[in-house]
Write a protein that holds these residues in place. Structure first.
Motif, mmCIF file in Angstrom:
data_model
loop_
_atom_site.group_PDB
_atom_site.id
_atom_site.type_symbol
_atom_site.label_atom_id
_atom_site.label_comp_id
_atom_site.label_asym_id
_atom_site.label_seq_id
_atom_site.Cartn_x
_atom_site.Cartn_y
_atom_site.Cartn_z
ATOM 1 N N ASN A 183 3.975 -3.008 -8.913
ATOM 2 C CA ASN A 183 2.625 -3.400 -8.958
ATOM 3 C C ASN A 183 1.954 -2.149 -10.060
ATOM 4 N N ALA A 184 2.511 -0.912 -9.992
ATOM 5 C CA ALA A 184 2.192 0.063 -10.912
ATOM 6 C C ALA A 184 3.029 0.214 -12.185
ATOM 7 N N SER A 185 3.806 -0.843 -12.403
ATOM 8 C CA SER A 185 4.758 -0.396 -13.492
ATOM 9 C C SER A 185 4.291 -0.620 -15.010
ATOM 10 N N ASP A 230 -7.339 -3.504 1.934
ATOM 11 C CA ASP A 230 -7.638 -2.067 2.712
ATOM 12 C C ASP A 230 -8.999 -2.477 3.776
ATOM 13 N N PHE A 235 4.870 -1.631 -4.497
ATOM 14 C CA PHE A 235 4.138 -0.922 -5.016
ATOM 15 C C PHE A 235 4.390 -0.541 -6.379
ATOM 16 N N ARG A 236 5.566 -0.113 -6.350
ATOM 17 C CA ARG A 236 6.300 0.444 -7.951
ATOM 18 C C ARG A 236 6.056 -0.666 -8.596
ATOM 19 N N THR A 243 0.717 -1.241 -0.046
ATOM 20 C CA THR A 243 0.009 0.151 0.154
ATOM 21 C C THR A 243 0.740 1.231 -0.095
ATOM 22 N N ASP A 244 1.943 1.369 0.673
ATOM 23 C CA ASP A 244 2.968 2.462 0.504
ATOM 24 C C ASP A 244 3.425 2.736 -0.965
ATOM 25 N N GLU A 245 3.007 4.169 -1.386
ATOM 26 C CA GLU A 245 3.181 4.320 -2.834
ATOM 27 C C GLU A 245 4.586 4.281 -3.102
ATOM 28 N N ASN A 246 5.468 4.342 -2.237
ATOM 29 C CA ASN A 246 6.926 4.405 -2.601
ATOM 30 C C ASN A 246 7.575 3.150 -2.202
ATOM 31 N N SER A 247 7.081 2.001 -1.867
ATOM 32 C CA SER A 247 7.621 0.812 -1.616
ATOM 33 C C SER A 247 7.781 0.150 -3.104
ATOM 34 N N GLN A 264 0.241 -8.546 -10.351
ATOM 35 C CA GLN A 264 0.727 -7.943 -9.399
ATOM 36 C C GLN A 264 1.260 -8.847 -7.988
#
Ligand code: AMP
Ligand code: MG
Length: 343
Positions: A83-85, A129, A80-81, A73-77, A167
């Motif tokens: 999973n958003a790639s 969440d 997360f990166r 969940t931490d956008e800087n992890s 993800q």
């Protein structure tokens, strides 16, 4: 909804033991304790010896550091990166890279029962969440098409690539890994002996200062107290069970351990499974996989893989324990009539 703080309870026995022991005789080994809330759970760190406080501080900062890398969940992890790639390669820390490699090997070992790409499904059910819901069948079917460990490409030099839609969720191995890494941090700070207890994951470091084995209590899923204890040496003891996170909808309980073949909460004969082994991430990954696979599967896997032991409480309230733990496990008061089979 039935929800227990498994960590507190499963470690109660070990805490009781150590407190009792300190009242008797630890010689030079004074006991130090610290707590930290991280990884969605209360983590307790116990360290023995004069460097205890330094050790606890080192373990806490290691826990925070790794939580930041591995959080979904931490956008800087790192996770997360990834999973958003959207299909692009991502450079991650060496620790994340190492744990993904490990996760892939556990997935191969367990034929996909442990599946690090299960995140799209976990999200659908709201376990990420806590917005719990029962997804439509079609949503599960669509999400399942992205669940496959073979979709992960390790490019070397800490670079990872997954196709868009795939993800990662390392939640089933992260606590085990972080337990091991925190123990290394404690050791560097001068601590030889201690216990790190993270939500159902126990990392035992060095020898019990009484020069005896450690005694770890295994939590009863319904009663919320330890029902059996196991003697263990340095290493990890990890418990998985549906009782650790679940929700009820229209009278049906849905829990957080997913069968990656179906996309639904796993249904096996297991109520809770405890794995004992040296390596924390293996212990953690296996506890999840054995829960998915059931007790027959656990016995089968144990035949070909000799580096772990297990304690399984079945839904019939029977205890199935791997042979090598014979003489090392004991039922506690009030639970003596649970039938034990060694397999
Ligand atoms: P554990 O508590 O170690 O058994 O891990 C359960 C957590 O791992 C869940 O909350 C999910 O985030 C994730 N998970 C659920 N099912 C699986 C699975 N079959 N393989 C890998 N991770 C899973
Ligand atoms: Mg696990």
């Amino acid at each position: 909804m039935k929800k227990h703080l498994n960590i507190t309870v499963s470690l109660m026995l070990i805490i009781l033991c150590t407190v009792f022991a300190s009242a008797c005789d630890y010689g030079e080994a004074s006991q130090h304790r610290g707590e930290i809330y991280a990884l969605d759970t209360l983590i307790t760190v116990t360290a023995y010896g004069e460097k205890g406080d330094e050790g606890i501080a080192a373990a806490k900062s290691e826990i925070r550091r790794l939580e930041k890398l591995l959080s979904v969940t931490d956008e800087n992890s790192d996770i997360f990166r990834i999973n958003a790639s959207k299909g692009e390669a991502v450079e991650v820390s060496s620790e994340t890279y190492e744990l993904i490699e490990k996760a892939i090997s556990i997935s191969v070992l367990t034929e996909g029962k442990f599946e690090p790409t299960v995140f799209p499904i976990v999200k659908l059910w709201g376990f990420t969440d806590k917005n719990y819901r029962v997804p439509e069948e079609i949503e599960i079917k669509n999400a399942l098409s992205n669940v496959n460990c073979e979709n992960i490409t390790l490019l070397g030099e800490n670079r990872v690539k997954v196709p868009e839609g795939t993800q990662l969720d390392l939640g089933a191995v992260a606590k085990g890994y972080i337990g091991d890494m925190s123990a290394i941090a404690m050791e560097k700070a001068g601590v030889e002996s201690g216990i790190i207890s993270l939500g159902g994951n126990v990392k035992l470091m060095g020898e019990n200062p009484q020069n005896d084995s450690w005694n770890v209590g295994v939590n009863h899923p319904e009663d919320g107290v330890a029902f059996c204890k196991v003697k263990a040496e340095e290493g990890s003891i990890v418990t998985s069970g549906a009782y650790q996170r679940n929700f009820v909808f229209q009278g049906v309980t849905y829990h957080h351990i997913i069968n990656p073949e179906t996309g639904y909460p796993a249904e096996s004969d297991i109520e809770s499974v405890t794995v004992v082994t040296q390596d924390g991430s293996l212990a953690d990954g296996l506890s999840t996989a054995l829960y998915v696979g059931g007790s027959e599967y656990a016995a089968e896997l144990r035949k070909s893989q000799s580096d772990f032991e297990y304690i399984i409480l079945t839904k019939n309230n029977e205890l199935i324990i791997s042979q090598a733990l014979k003489g090392k496990t004991e039922l506690l008061e009030g639970y003596e009539n649970i039938k034990i089979t060694y397999r």
